[in-house]
Design a protein around this motif. Structure first.
Motif, PDB file in Angstrom:
ATOM      1  N   GLN A 142      -3.061   9.495  -5.650  1.00 20.40           N
ATOM      2  CA  GLN A 142      -3.757   8.739  -4.578  1.00 20.40           C
ATOM      3  C   GLN A 142      -4.193   7.543  -5.204  1.00 20.40           C
ATOM      4  O   GLN A 142      -5.034   6.674  -4.891  1.00 20.40           O
ATOM      5  CB  GLN A 142      -4.984   9.434  -4.133  1.00 20.40           C
ATOM      6  CG  GLN A 142      -4.747  10.697  -3.485  1.00 20.40           C
ATOM      7  CD  GLN A 142      -6.165  11.362  -3.222  1.00 20.40           C
ATOM      8  OE1 GLN A 142      -7.286  10.906  -3.399  1.00 20.40           O
ATOM      9  NE2 GLN A 142      -6.102  12.596  -2.314  1.00 20.40           N
ATOM     10  N   ARG A 159       0.714  -1.304   0.012  1.00 24.19           N
ATOM     11  CA  ARG A 159      -0.006   0.151  -0.109  1.00 24.19           C
ATOM     12  C   ARG A 159       0.864   1.336  -0.015  1.00 24.19           C
ATOM     13  O   ARG A 159       1.771   1.166   0.835  1.00 24.19           O
ATOM     14  CB  ARG A 159      -0.945   0.072   1.237  1.00 24.19           C
ATOM     15  CG  ARG A 159      -1.833   1.090   1.236  1.00 24.19           C
ATOM     16  CD  ARG A 159      -2.771   0.997   2.579  1.00 24.19           C
ATOM     17  NE  ARG A 159      -3.694  -0.025   2.530  1.00 24.19           N
ATOM     18  CZ  ARG A 159      -4.608  -0.288   1.885  1.00 24.19           C
ATOM     19  NH1 ARG A 159      -5.167   0.805   1.017  1.00 24.19           N
ATOM     20  NH2 ARG A 159      -5.510  -1.591   1.999  1.00 24.19           N
ATOM     21  N   ILE A 160       0.632   2.316  -0.773  1.00 28.68           N
ATOM     22  CA  ILE A 160       1.392   3.547  -0.887  1.00 28.68           C
ATOM     23  C   ILE A 160       1.362   4.184   0.355  1.00 28.68           C
ATOM     24  O   ILE A 160       2.376   4.831   0.884  1.00 28.68           O
ATOM     25  CB  ILE A 160       1.036   4.022  -2.226  1.00 28.68           C
ATOM     26  CG1 ILE A 160       1.348   3.207  -3.464  1.00 28.68           C
ATOM     27  CG2 ILE A 160       1.988   5.478  -2.400  1.00 28.68           C
ATOM     28  CD1 ILE A 160       1.126   3.901  -4.778  1.00 28.68           C
ATOM     29  N   GLU A 161       0.062   4.438   0.649  1.00 33.71           N
ATOM     30  CA  GLU A 161      -0.059   5.465   1.853  1.00 33.71           C
ATOM     31  C   GLU A 161      -1.090   4.886   2.712  1.00 33.71           C
ATOM     32  O   GLU A 161      -2.210   5.007   2.352  1.00 33.71           O
ATOM     33  CB  GLU A 161      -0.382   6.786   1.374  1.00 33.71           C
ATOM     34  CG  GLU A 161      -0.258   7.959   2.213  1.00 33.71           C
ATOM     35  CD  GLU A 161       0.954   8.005   3.215  1.00 33.71           C
ATOM     36  OE1 GLU A 161       1.097   8.268   4.241  1.00 33.71           O
ATOM     37  OE2 GLU A 161       2.075   8.151   2.158  1.00 33.71           O
ATOM     38  N   PRO A 162      -0.726   4.616   3.955  1.00 34.20           N
ATOM     39  CA  PRO A 162       0.547   4.328   4.621  1.00 34.20           C
ATOM     40  C   PRO A 162       1.371   2.987   3.878  1.00 34.20           C
ATOM     41  O   PRO A 162       0.653   2.310   3.404  1.00 34.20           O
ATOM     42  CB  PRO A 162       0.289   4.082   5.940  1.00 34.20           C
ATOM     43  CG  PRO A 162      -0.999   3.695   5.954  1.00 34.20           C
ATOM     44  CD  PRO A 162      -1.678   4.190   4.877  1.00 34.20           C
ATOM     45  N   HIS A 163       2.672   3.323   3.868  1.00 34.97           N
ATOM     46  CA  HIS A 163       3.461   2.183   3.553  1.00 34.97           C
ATOM     47  C   HIS A 163       3.123   0.918   4.537  1.00 34.97           C
ATOM     48  O   HIS A 163       3.415   0.898   5.336  1.00 34.97           O
ATOM     49  CB  HIS A 163       4.817   2.756   3.539  1.00 34.97           C
ATOM     50  CG  HIS A 163       5.860   1.564   2.747  1.00 34.97           C
ATOM     51  ND1 HIS A 163       5.869   1.426   1.380  1.00 34.97           N
ATOM     52  CD2 HIS A 163       6.821   0.808   3.275  1.00 34.97           C
ATOM     53  CE1 HIS A 163       6.802   0.559   1.268  1.00 34.97           C
ATOM     54  NE2 HIS A 163       7.153   0.116   2.332  1.00 34.97           N
ATOM     55  N   ARG A 200       1.755   8.463  -5.524  1.00 38.03           N
ATOM     56  CA  ARG A 200       1.252   8.851  -4.096  1.00 38.03           C
ATOM     57  C   ARG A 200       0.353  10.193  -4.315  1.00 38.03           C
ATOM     58  O   ARG A 200      -0.627  10.269  -3.717  1.00 38.03           O
ATOM     59  CB  ARG A 200       2.528   9.034  -3.128  1.00 38.03           C
ATOM     60  CG  ARG A 200       1.848   9.454  -1.667  1.00 38.03           C
ATOM     61  CD  ARG A 200       3.017   9.523  -1.115  1.00 38.03           C
ATOM     62  NE  ARG A 200       3.925   8.577  -0.584  1.00 38.03           N
ATOM     63  CZ  ARG A 200       4.828   8.082  -0.875  1.00 38.03           C
ATOM     64  NH1 ARG A 200       5.578   9.253  -1.571  1.00 38.03           N
ATOM     65  NH2 ARG A 200       5.900   7.125  -0.816  1.00 38.03           N
TER      66      ARG A 200
END
Length: 869
Positions: free
Chosen positions: A832, A627-631, A829
């Motif tokens: 989104q 997952r990009i955000e959060p990593h 990121r």
């Protein structure tokens, strides 16, 4: 008077006497035979008279013995033995004649021989010439042989050779001498009448039986004589009834044999008579049946439904039935006498005449021909003619009638409808039913002929072109098979307009076409033809009110490859066609040896891949998904690896396409799913915090269209005890769109099971938004080509932005693959994007390395839980 004068005088007297009574006593005697007869009779009378006088001077006792034994010989002569199945009669009186010789001398034996001969000849012959000559010959023969015997015995005695054995041998020699002299004296008369002397074989054949009789009689006589010398007269008294009984027994036995044979002969005669009667009855029956058969033939000939005719050996019609007249549209009087060949087309008339000669000369028993007939009116007809010999001429008859002439019978049947049907079937067998072009069978047949012609004459060069339409399946899928068929028909017409009349165009099946073209001027013509075909096929087709633009990929090979079979030529043209498709479609490619090597390598790789599955040479690598955000780690993508024992590591880009072309892709996919499920079970047991993580597995369109695929996935999850939500199946967008209708049911079944579905390489397959909203997918994976160009082109960034927003709008997770730089990750990121994977985040990991990542994830997760607590 000397001896010669005496013989002449003795011969002259009978000859003079015979002159008066010759016709009475000697009807078949010639002069020489009559003279010999007279001499023989005179000599016999002299011998008999001389012997009688000498016997008369014997004592009364000896005279009585001579007369008694002579009488016995005469009586025995009245009862000769007749062996069955012979013309021979044997008189046993010679026993007593030889006994008289031994007991009382030659003269006594002469008297006994005359007495026995008189009785025998009187019984067997009615001719006085024979009745007189036979006793005379017996007297002369016995006188000669008796004196010879006495001289021989006396000589042996003087030489000191004596004894019973010598006497026995001497008697046997006497019999042999008597056998030679006695028959010869009689036979001379017979051979003088014929004026022909016999050969030794003829003489033995006529008198051989007599020699056996004399030999037997001599042996018995010798035994009696030896017994007489030892025991006296009682021996003869005892032997006489024994001999009589023996002779009576033989008479009875021979009579029984004759009766049996007579009865058998009568029975055989009766059977022959009965057989002759039966044969006569059967012959009468056969004649009656033959007459009825002839009537039936006449009726069948006249009223037969097929044409029938009697034809002479030179081909003229002698008689024709109504059906034949109707077929030829002629009257019976009009066609009789005409050559049958006049009703045929000239080419077939020559064929018939030649074949008829083979039947007439009996080289053939019958023949069957299919010929073309010319009736008086109407179109040409096809007839089936059966010809055979009907009757043979009797060459012994000088004047042949119609019924006795040798002739042939024709049976003629109209087969025009059958020939038309066969022609239609022949056309169907060698032509495509949709485009009316030649089909595969016809093309292979012509290609075989072209290969054979090139082998005989290398100047007869040719080219084989293999044509396949690009994206033809879209026409069928979007507009239906009816529109696809119309497209193929119109495409076939365009191809026919471009090629030369001598070129052969065939539809092999589906959207595949082949062209066989002469190329005596080299390869240039085939290249020009391919370019012209490309040009004409690029023009849009209007089907059902819709313009369709398409193209074709063409593979070309040439005869200089020295092909042995049509399959070899088609294989190379097919390889060249696939080379054209790999170059970007809508073009042509010429075959070269490297294409065959590549195809061979792919076939070898396919075989080795099959072995790899069996020998556990395959393995899985796991690339993390974050997952990009959060990593945060959210799962892995399972990537297949092949560790070849000789070639080393082989990448999936090499062997997956090979598996796709064969049936191995289904086995690879099932192997990967089963292995992933088991590994998930192991990880869940080792790291309980990882139970929410999932693994993505790539599948093909063939997997989704295969039977029971969803059931297999369900069973694999059940066996491993893994929740379905932990497994996500990825399929490329292009494959999904191509097979959407056929795989939609399987996708829904998998989604109902709880398995995740992801569209791989999204953005390259021209998906419809309406399809995306209806498909049961859970995530979209942005193709790496767009991610790679983020920051380089504004268009790529906008495409990624659109995909992210589309996924957000449809409620689908969006995953960016191929992230390799920090700038790409920062842009994602900012946009989104949900998740990412790539070398920047992690390369594909081995099983141990993936376990270490999971251990780190579990530790971080535990820390977060502790901190929250």
């Amino acid at each position: 008077m000397n001896e010669a004068q005496t013989v002449a005088a003795a011969a002259a007297a009978p000859e003079t006497a015979a002159g008066g009574v010759g016709q009475r006593f000697f009807p078949d005697y010639n002069a020489a035979a009559r003279r010999y007869w007279a001499v023989l009779v005179a000599a016999g009378l002299a011998a008999a008279g001389f012997s009688a006088m000498r016997v008369a001077s014997l004592s009364s006792a000896n005279l009585s013995q001579v007369l008694a034994i002579g009488l016995v010989a005469a009586v025995v002569g009245l009862f000769p033995l007749h062996p069955p199945k012979t013309k021979v009669s044997i008189a046993a009186g010679d026993i007593f004649i030889f006994l008289l010789l031994l007991l009382h001398g030659t003269e006594a034996a002469v008297v006994g021989a005359v007495m026995e001969s008189v009785v025998c000849v009187w019984r067997t012959s009615k001719r006085w010439s024979s009745r007189i000559a036979s006793p005379a010959a017996a007297a002369v023969a016995m006188l000669i042989c008796g004196h010879g015997f006495k001289a021989m015995v006396a000589g042996l005695a003087r030489a000191g050779i004596a004894g019973d054995g010598v006497m026995f041998g001497a008697v046997m020699l006497l019999a042999a001498c008597y056998f030679v002299v006695s028959p010869t004296l009689v036979a001379i008369v017979i051979y003088l009448k014929r004026n022909q002397w016999p050969s030794l074989a003829e003489w033995l054949k006529s008198f051989g039986w007599l020699g056996l009789s004399y030999a037997a009689s001599a042996s018995v006589t010798a035994v009696l004589y030896l017994a007489f010398r030892q025991f006296g007269l009682s021996t003869l008294i005892i032997a006489l009834p024994m001999i009589a009984m023996f002779l009576a027994t033989l008479h009875y036995y021979f009579a029984q044999q004759e009766a049996t044979e007579r009865e058998a002969a009568e029975r055989s005669n009766r059977e022959r008579a009965e057989a002759a009667h039966r044969e006569a009855t059967q012959q009468a029956h056969y004649l009656s049946e033959l007459e009825r058969s002839e009537k039936r033939f006449q009726s069948a000939f006249t009223h037969a439904a097929i044409g029938m005719g009697l034809v002479s050996v030179d081909g003229r019609l002698l008689r024709a039935n109504h059906a034949l007249c109707t077929l030829l549209q002629q009257s019976a009087d009009g066609i009789c006498g005409m050559p049958f060949s006049e009703f045929l087309v000239p080419e077939d008339a020559n064929t018939l005449d030649a074949q008829l000669q083979r039947v007439v000369t009996r080289q053939l028993d019958a023949l069957v021909l299919e010929l073309r007939c010319r009736p008086r009116e109407g179109a040409e007809l096809w007839i089936l003619l059966h010809c055979a010999i009907f009757s043979d001429a009797d060459e012994s008859e000088p004047n042949l009638t119609f019924e006795s002439e040798a002739c042939l019978i024709f049976q003629v049947q109209d087969i025009t409808d059958r020939r038309l049907a066969e022609s239609r079937l022949q056309y169907i067998a060698y032509h495509d039913g949709l485009t009316q072009l030649a089909n595969r069978n016809r093309f292979y047949e012509c290609l075989t002929q072209a290969i054979e012609a090139y082998r005989r004459d290398p100047s007869l060069q040719f080219a084989v072109m293999y044509l396949d339409f690009d994206r033809f399946k879209r026409i069928n899928d979007s507009m239906g098979h009816s529109a696809g068929d119309k497209f193929l028909v119109r495409a076939a017409r365009r191809i026919k307009r471009v090629v030369r009349p001598t070129d052969l165009v065939a539809r092999l099946g589906g959207d595949e076409f082949a062209i066989l073209s002469e190329t005596r001027g080299g390869t240039h013509h085939a290249v020009v033809l391919a370019e012209r075909l490309q040009e004409t096929l690029r023009e849009p087709f209007r089907i059902a009110g819709t313009e369709i633009s398409t193209s074709a990929s063409i593979g070309i090979t040439f005869s200089d490859r020295a092909y042995e079979t049509p399959e070899e030529a088609m294989r190379d043209a097919d390889l060249a066609m696939y080379k054209a498709k790999s170059k970007g479609r809508a073009c042509y490619a010429l075959f070269d040896a490297s294409l065959y090597e590549q195809a061979t390598e792919r076939l070898r790789l396919e075989s080795e891949l099959q072995q790899a599955l069996a020998c556990d040479q395959l393995s899985l690598a796991f690339q993390p998904l974050y997952r990009i955000e959060p990593h945060r780690l959210v799962g892995f993508e399972a990537l297949m690896r092949w560790d070849h024992p000789q070639r080393g590591s082989i990448g999936p880009g090499t062997f997956i396409p090979v598996a796709e072309e064969s049936a191995l892709i289904n086995q690879l996919t099932r192997w990967a799913i089963r292995r992933v499920c088991r590994q998930l079970r192991t990880w869940h047991d080792q790291y309980p915090a990882s139970r929410e993580l999932g693994v993505h597995v790539n599948i093909s369109g063939k997997d989704l269209t295969g039977p029971q695929f969803a059931s297999f996935v369900r069973e694999s999850l059940r066996e491993a005890g893994v929740p379905p939500s932990c497994l996500t199946l990825e399929i490329t967008e292009s494959t999904l769109m191509q097979k959407l209708e056929s795989v939609l049911g399987t996708l829904k079944e998998l989604r109902e099971l709880g398995v995740g579905l992801s569209v791989d390489d999204f953005g390259t397959g021209y998906s419809s938004l309406s399809y995306l909203s209806a498909l049961p997918i859970t995530s979209l994976k942005i193709d790496r080509s767009f991610v790679r160009q983020i920051g380089e082109t504004k268009e790529s960034e906008e495409i990624v932005r659109a995909i992210v927003r589309l996924g957000d709008a449809l409620g689908k997770r969006v995953i960016a693959e191929g992230v390799e730089t920090e700038a790409q990750l920062a842009c994602l990121r900012q946009l989104q994007c949900d998740c990412a994977q790539g070398f920047l985040l992690s390369r594909p990991l081995g099983l141990a390395q993936a376990g270490a990542v999971l251990a780190t994830f579990a530790a971080q997760d535990q820390e977060q839980l502790d901190a929250a607590a």
